[in-house]
Design a protein around this motif. Sequence first.
Motif, PDB file in Angstrom:
ATOM      1  N   ASP A  53      29.684  48.576  35.947  1.00  0.00           N
ATOM      2  CA  ASP A  53      28.842  49.478  36.556  1.00  0.00           C
ATOM      3  C   ASP A  53      28.109  48.121  37.300  1.00  0.00           C
ATOM      4  N   GLY A  54      28.051  47.107  36.716  1.00  0.00           N
ATOM      5  CA  GLY A  54      27.195  46.320  37.602  1.00  0.00           C
ATOM      6  C   GLY A  54      27.975  45.439  38.661  1.00  0.00           C
ATOM      7  N   LEU A  55      29.289  45.649  38.546  1.00  0.00           N
ATOM      8  CA  LEU A  55      29.970  45.126  39.980  1.00  0.00           C
ATOM      9  C   LEU A  55      29.941  46.048  41.006  1.00  0.00           C
ATOM     10  N   GLU A  56      30.284  47.282  40.615  1.00  0.00           N
ATOM     11  CA  GLU A  56      30.232  48.386  41.438  1.00  0.00           C
ATOM     12  C   GLU A  56      28.666  48.590  42.004  1.00  0.00           C
ATOM     13  N   GLU A  57      27.745  48.494  41.364  1.00  0.00           N
ATOM     14  CA  GLU A  57      26.340  48.700  41.852  1.00  0.00           C
ATOM     15  C   GLU A  57      26.183  47.629  42.886  1.00  0.00           C
ATOM     16  N   ALA A  58      26.491  46.346  42.607  1.00  0.00           N
ATOM     17  CA  ALA A  58      26.635  45.335  43.887  1.00  0.00           C
ATOM     18  C   ALA A  58      27.222  45.600  44.830  1.00  0.00           C
ATOM     19  N   TYR A  59      28.435  46.047  44.587  1.00  0.00           N
ATOM     20  CA  TYR A  59      29.218  46.473  45.834  1.00  0.00           C
ATOM     21  C   TYR A  59      28.767  47.530  46.763  1.00  0.00           C
ATOM     22  N   VAL A  60      28.213  48.593  46.207  1.00  0.00           N
ATOM     23  CA  VAL A  60      27.403  49.507  47.012  1.00  0.00           C
ATOM     24  C   VAL A  60      26.544  49.070  47.795  1.00  0.00           C
ATOM     25  N   ILE A  61      25.451  48.227  47.209  1.00  0.00           N
ATOM     26  CA  ILE A  61      24.412  47.637  47.973  1.00  0.00           C
ATOM     27  C   ILE A  61      24.805  46.709  49.021  1.00  0.00           C
ATOM     28  N   ALA A 120      24.898  38.974  43.057  1.00  0.00           N
ATOM     29  CA  ALA A 120      25.337  37.904  41.980  1.00  0.00           C
ATOM     30  C   ALA A 120      26.439  38.468  41.004  1.00  0.00           C
ATOM     31  N   GLN A 121      26.258  39.648  40.761  1.00  0.00           N
ATOM     32  CA  GLN A 121      27.426  40.012  39.638  1.00  0.00           C
ATOM     33  C   GLN A 121      28.928  39.993  40.380  1.00  0.00           C
ATOM     34  N   MET A 122      29.084  40.566  41.704  1.00  0.00           N
ATOM     35  CA  MET A 122      30.106  40.362  42.289  1.00  0.00           C
ATOM     36  C   MET A 122      30.640  38.691  42.396  1.00  0.00           C
ATOM     37  N   ASP A 123      29.602  37.916  42.673  1.00  0.00           N
ATOM     38  CA  ASP A 123      29.956  36.475  42.854  1.00  0.00           C
ATOM     39  C   ASP A 123      30.792  35.976  41.643  1.00  0.00           C
ATOM     40  N   ARG A 124      29.989  36.634  40.440  1.00  0.00           N
ATOM     41  CA  ARG A 124      30.843  36.055  39.064  1.00  0.00           C
ATOM     42  C   ARG A 124      32.133  36.271  39.031  1.00  0.00           C
ATOM     43  N   MET A 143      19.669  26.431  39.721  1.00  0.00           N
ATOM     44  CA  MET A 143      20.578  25.608  38.984  1.00  0.00           C
ATOM     45  C   MET A 143      21.219  26.451  37.711  1.00  0.00           C
ATOM     46  N   VAL A 144      20.322  27.294  36.908  1.00  0.00           N
ATOM     47  CA  VAL A 144      20.683  27.972  36.166  1.00  0.00           C
ATOM     48  C   VAL A 144      21.431  29.261  36.431  1.00  0.00           C
ATOM     49  N   ARG A 145      20.979  29.756  37.683  1.00  0.00           N
ATOM     50  CA  ARG A 145      21.655  31.050  38.188  1.00  0.00           C
ATOM     51  C   ARG A 145      23.081  30.651  38.855  1.00  0.00           C
ATOM     52  N   ASN A 146      23.200  29.492  39.385  1.00  0.00           N
ATOM     53  CA  ASN A 146      24.536  29.017  39.752  1.00  0.00           C
ATOM     54  C   ASN A 146      25.641  28.534  38.803  1.00  0.00           C
ATOM     55  N   MET A 147      25.013  28.191  37.563  1.00  0.00           N
ATOM     56  CA  MET A 147      25.733  27.959  36.286  1.00  0.00           C
ATOM     57  C   MET A 147      26.555  29.222  35.850  1.00  0.00           C
ATOM     58  N   ILE A 148      25.274  30.497  36.015  1.00  0.00           N
ATOM     59  CA  ILE A 148      26.013  31.578  35.435  1.00  0.00           C
ATOM     60  C   ILE A 148      27.067  32.090  36.473  1.00  0.00           C
ATOM     61  N   VAL A 149      26.604  32.319  37.774  1.00  0.00           N
ATOM     62  CA  VAL A 149      27.496  32.883  38.632  1.00  0.00           C
ATOM     63  C   VAL A 149      28.956  31.976  38.671  1.00  0.00           C
ATOM     64  N   MET A 150      28.841  30.865  38.846  1.00  0.00           N
ATOM     65  CA  MET A 150      30.061  29.948  38.905  1.00  0.00           C
ATOM     66  C   MET A 150      30.980  29.877  37.323  1.00  0.00           C
ATOM     67  N   GLY A 151      30.330  30.656  36.374  1.00  0.00           N
ATOM     68  CA  GLY A 151      31.024  30.742  35.069  1.00  0.00           C
ATOM     69  C   GLY A 151      30.813  29.410  34.279  1.00  0.00           C
ATOM     70  N   GLN A 152      29.908  28.607  34.658  1.00  0.00           N
ATOM     71  CA  GLN A 152      29.742  27.519  33.664  1.00  0.00           C
ATOM     72  C   GLN A 152      29.058  27.995  32.389  1.00  0.00           C
ATOM     73  N   ALA A 179      38.095  35.323  40.765  1.00  0.00           N
ATOM     74  CA  ALA A 179      39.242  35.817  41.691  1.00  0.00           C
ATOM     75  C   ALA A 179      39.745  34.938  42.751  1.00  0.00           C
ATOM     76  N   ILE A 180      39.052  33.902  43.315  1.00  0.00           N
ATOM     77  CA  ILE A 180      39.669  33.128  44.656  1.00  0.00           C
ATOM     78  C   ILE A 180      40.599  32.415  44.282  1.00  0.00           C
ATOM     79  N   PRO A 181      40.716  31.722  42.932  1.00  0.00           N
ATOM     80  CA  PRO A 181      41.915  30.793  42.894  1.00  0.00           C
ATOM     81  C   PRO A 181      43.426  31.703  42.792  1.00  0.00           C
ATOM     82  N   LYS A 182      43.352  33.095  42.681  1.00  0.00           N
ATOM     83  CA  LYS A 182      44.554  33.722  42.899  1.00  0.00           C
ATOM     84  C   LYS A 182      45.154  33.730  44.156  1.00  0.00           C
TER      85      LYS A 182
END
Length: 224
Positions: free
Chosen positions: A82-90, A162-166, A21-30, A171-174
């Motif tokens: 850095d967090g986004l790039e690390e998530a992307y590399v992995i 998770a960082q990329m998901d945030r 629940m809490v993770r989804n709220m963070i990832v979805m920007g709530q 991004a997706i509504p663009k």
Amino acid sequence: MELDASSLNRSLPLRDQIYQMVRNMIVMGQLKPGESINEILIAEILGVSRTPVREAVKRISDEGLVRVIAQTGTFVSPISRDGLEEAYVIRRALEMESARRAAPKFDAAAAEGLEDNIAAHRLAITRGRYTTAIQLDDVFHRTIAEICGFPAIWRAVDISKAQMDRGRYMAIPKPGYGDQTIEQHTAILEALRRKDPEGAARAMENHLETSFRNTLEVAENVLG
């Protein structure tokens, strides 16, 4: 804080459900970067003790989504380049290998499943159901990991991305980004259908690199 006590299944581990629940709220920007995570309030809203909430928040902290500041509190972590790039590399390393290994095992049933996924994804984009679109995107990638025979690949990806998901939820509504994803998923599917391991890996790499670039572009104003 939008938490629903009625959605908890009291016969299952509470910490896992609260974590999601809490993770989804963070990832979805709530829950926004810098916002406080009040464990006492969460426990009161959900009608549970603080123990499963504390365990859930600790797990989220281990993933870097929240920061615990001694004598101050727990706060949603900023989105960082850095967090986004690390998530992307992995994710790139794991999912390229996933696609590569799935190609020789790809069959008609697998193709039909991914075709149905792409069709549903396209409809979600058309109707502006962006949360559904992201969920279908995840199903597409998870299915490939399952086809390759290593479902644990997806579990590792799901934690690391998770960082990329945030950024993805921003991004997706663009305009154009959703259509771009559909086009690239189709390219991955075609390479898998040809049973072309390297072609599938390259198509996956191109897709994830595009997603990373798009996320950086949209998240630029909030990067910490």
